[in-house]
Design a protein around this motif. Sequence first.
Motif, PDB file in Angstrom:
ATOM      1  N   UNK A 223      -5.258  16.987  -0.956  1.00  0.00           N
ATOM      2  CA  UNK A 223      -4.180  16.208  -1.579  1.00  0.00           C
ATOM      3  C   UNK A 223      -4.733  14.831  -1.915  1.00  0.00           C
ATOM      4  N   UNK A 224      -4.523  14.403  -3.155  1.00  0.00           N
ATOM      5  CA  UNK A 224      -4.980  13.091  -3.627  1.00  0.00           C
ATOM      6  C   UNK A 224      -3.771  12.194  -3.860  1.00  0.00           C
ATOM      7  N   UNK A 225      -3.861  10.960  -3.368  1.00  0.00           N
ATOM      8  CA  UNK A 225      -2.804   9.981  -3.593  1.00  0.00           C
ATOM      9  C   UNK A 225      -3.472   8.680  -4.041  1.00  0.00           C
ATOM     10  N   UNK A 226      -3.063   8.189  -5.205  1.00  0.00           N
ATOM     11  CA  UNK A 226      -3.504   6.876  -5.700  1.00  0.00           C
ATOM     12  C   UNK A 226      -2.269   5.997  -5.613  1.00  0.00           C
ATOM     13  N   UNK A 227      -2.333   4.955  -4.794  1.00  0.00           N
ATOM     14  CA  UNK A 227      -1.130   4.195  -4.482  1.00  0.00           C
ATOM     15  C   UNK A 227      -1.432   2.711  -4.330  1.00  0.00           C
ATOM     16  N   UNK A 228      -0.396   1.892  -4.339  1.00  0.00           N
ATOM     17  CA  UNK A 228      -0.555   0.459  -4.098  1.00  0.00           C
ATOM     18  C   UNK A 228       0.470  -0.371  -4.833  1.00  0.00           C
ATOM     19  N   UNK A 229       0.241  -1.673  -4.822  1.00  0.00           N
ATOM     20  CA  UNK A 229       1.134  -2.606  -5.512  1.00  0.00           C
ATOM     21  C   UNK A 229       0.710  -2.812  -6.962  1.00  0.00           C
ATOM     22  N   UNK A 230      -0.381  -2.184  -7.363  1.00  0.00           N
ATOM     23  CA  UNK A 230      -0.848  -2.265  -8.748  1.00  0.00           C
ATOM     24  C   UNK A 230       0.167  -1.612  -9.676  1.00  0.00           C
ATOM     25  N   UNK A 231       0.153  -2.032 -10.930  1.00  0.00           N
ATOM     26  CA  UNK A 231       1.046  -1.447 -11.941  1.00  0.00           C
ATOM     27  C   UNK A 231       0.545  -0.053 -12.328  1.00  0.00           C
ATOM     28  N   UNK A 232       1.379   0.694 -13.041  1.00  0.00           N
ATOM     29  CA  UNK A 232       1.043   2.070 -13.410  1.00  0.00           C
ATOM     30  C   UNK A 232      -0.248   2.157 -14.222  1.00  0.00           C
ATOM     31  N   UNK A 233      -0.479   1.172 -15.111  1.00  0.00           N
ATOM     32  CA  UNK A 233      -1.696   1.236 -15.927  1.00  0.00           C
ATOM     33  C   UNK A 233      -2.958   1.131 -15.076  1.00  0.00           C
ATOM     34  N   UNK A 234      -2.935   0.279 -14.045  1.00  0.00           N
ATOM     35  CA  UNK A 234      -4.102   0.146 -13.181  1.00  0.00           C
ATOM     36  C   UNK A 234      -4.275   1.379 -12.300  1.00  0.00           C
ATOM     37  N   UNK A 235      -3.174   1.909 -11.773  1.00  0.00           N
ATOM     38  CA  UNK A 235      -3.281   3.127 -10.960  1.00  0.00           C
ATOM     39  C   UNK A 235      -3.790   4.289 -11.808  1.00  0.00           C
ATOM     40  N   UNK A 236      -3.323   4.380 -13.043  1.00  0.00           N
ATOM     41  CA  UNK A 236      -3.792   5.442 -13.951  1.00  0.00           C
ATOM     42  C   UNK A 236      -5.281   5.288 -14.242  1.00  0.00           C
ATOM     43  N   UNK A 237      -5.727   4.057 -14.445  1.00  0.00           N
ATOM     44  CA  UNK A 237      -7.146   3.806 -14.705  1.00  0.00           C
ATOM     45  C   UNK A 237      -7.990   4.233 -13.507  1.00  0.00           C
ATOM     46  N   UNK A 238      -7.512   3.944 -12.302  1.00  0.00           N
ATOM     47  CA  UNK A 238      -8.239   4.358 -11.096  1.00  0.00           C
ATOM     48  C   UNK A 238      -8.258   5.881 -10.978  1.00  0.00           C
TER      49      UNK A 238
ATOM     50  N   UNK B   8       3.758  12.242   1.337  1.00  0.00           N
ATOM     51  CA  UNK B   8       4.938  11.414   1.615  1.00  0.00           C
ATOM     52  C   UNK B   8       4.568  10.179   2.438  1.00  0.00           C
ATOM     53  N   UNK B   9       3.698  10.347   3.415  1.00  0.00           N
ATOM     54  CA  UNK B   9       3.288   9.234   4.266  1.00  0.00           C
ATOM     55  C   UNK B   9       2.476   8.202   3.476  1.00  0.00           C
ATOM     56  N   UNK B  10       1.553   8.645   2.650  1.00  0.00           N
ATOM     57  CA  UNK B  10       0.724   7.715   1.876  1.00  0.00           C
ATOM     58  C   UNK B  10       1.545   7.004   0.793  1.00  0.00           C
ATOM     59  N   UNK B  11       2.486   7.714   0.195  1.00  0.00           N
ATOM     60  CA  UNK B  11       3.312   7.133  -0.874  1.00  0.00           C
ATOM     61  C   UNK B  11       4.514   6.371  -0.330  1.00  0.00           C
ATOM     62  N   UNK B  12       4.786   6.511   0.978  1.00  0.00           N
ATOM     63  CA  UNK B  12       5.977   5.906   1.577  1.00  0.00           C
ATOM     64  C   UNK B  12       7.248   6.362   0.876  1.00  0.00           C
ATOM     65  N   UNK B  13       7.200   7.570   0.336  1.00  0.00           N
ATOM     66  CA  UNK B  13       8.356   8.109  -0.376  1.00  0.00           C
ATOM     67  C   UNK B  13       8.196   9.621  -0.503  1.00  0.00           C
TER      68      UNK B  13
ATOM     69  N   UNK C  77       7.879   5.927  -6.604  1.00  0.00           N
ATOM     70  CA  UNK C  77       8.023   4.471  -6.542  1.00  0.00           C
ATOM     71  C   UNK C  77       8.931   4.104  -5.380  1.00  0.00           C
ATOM     72  N   UNK C  78       8.486   3.175  -4.571  1.00  0.00           N
ATOM     73  CA  UNK C  78       9.314   2.658  -3.483  1.00  0.00           C
ATOM     74  C   UNK C  78       9.557   1.188  -3.770  1.00  0.00           C
ATOM     75  N   UNK C  79      10.768   0.875  -4.205  1.00  0.00           N
ATOM     76  CA  UNK C  79      11.100  -0.460  -4.691  1.00  0.00           C
ATOM     77  C   UNK C  79      11.005  -1.536  -3.621  1.00  0.00           C
ATOM     78  N   UNK C  80      11.498  -1.254  -2.411  1.00  0.00           N
ATOM     79  CA  UNK C  80      11.509  -2.292  -1.378  1.00  0.00           C
ATOM     80  C   UNK C  80      10.104  -2.705  -0.947  1.00  0.00           C
ATOM     81  N   UNK C  81       9.102  -1.876  -1.184  1.00  0.00           N
ATOM     82  CA  UNK C  81       7.711  -2.224  -0.861  1.00  0.00           C
ATOM     83  C   UNK C  81       6.891  -2.520  -2.114  1.00  0.00           C
TER      84      UNK C  81
END
Length: 181
Positions: free
Chosen positions: A155-170, A115-120, A138-142
């Motif tokens: 626990x693994x979290x892949x997160x950021x402002x990247x789009x879903x395709x880039x996060x999936x690739x990572x 929750x902390x890493x995903x901000x949601x 998804x946290x829209x305001x961020x």
Amino acid sequence: MRRFTQGFYGYAFAMMVCLAGVGVFLLVTPQSRTEHIPKVDYSIDVANMRRDAPYQVWSPASVLANWVPTSSRMTKGKDSEGKTTVTWRLGFATAKRAHALIAQSDERPAAGFANRMANSDRPQGSLQVDGVIWEKRFREDKNQRSLVRVLPDVTLVVTGTAQWDELSALAATLKQQTKLT
């Protein structure tokens, strides 16, 4: 000569001299038009994690084309139960120059770390990456997208402002590393 050193004319003359000096300075100063993103070598952190973490570490098998690893940080702390935890965060500038981060930890409860890493704390479905199901958040305001995977020991979290395709690739590049003794 006296009219250039007093009153309005003096002020205007001094201002023109200053502006001319700034203009000359800007003309002779080299300016880089190329993008500079600081790059880090995270191989030492991978080795330290493989040795120090009580779980098998997940790291990218390779860096994706045109991605730049920009940060790597391993920390030790205490979870809510007082147990020592090991956390690693690895950040990237993506090919589209968005931000992506891999975070992993053995912190308990796992939901608190996720929750902390995903901000949601609200799942919004799931996504299959190379046959593995990841929880989407998804946290829209961020403008923050996250993929969360809770395993028995990490626990693994892949997160950021990247789009879903880039996060999936990572997420698809993540491979479990053997423990070093």
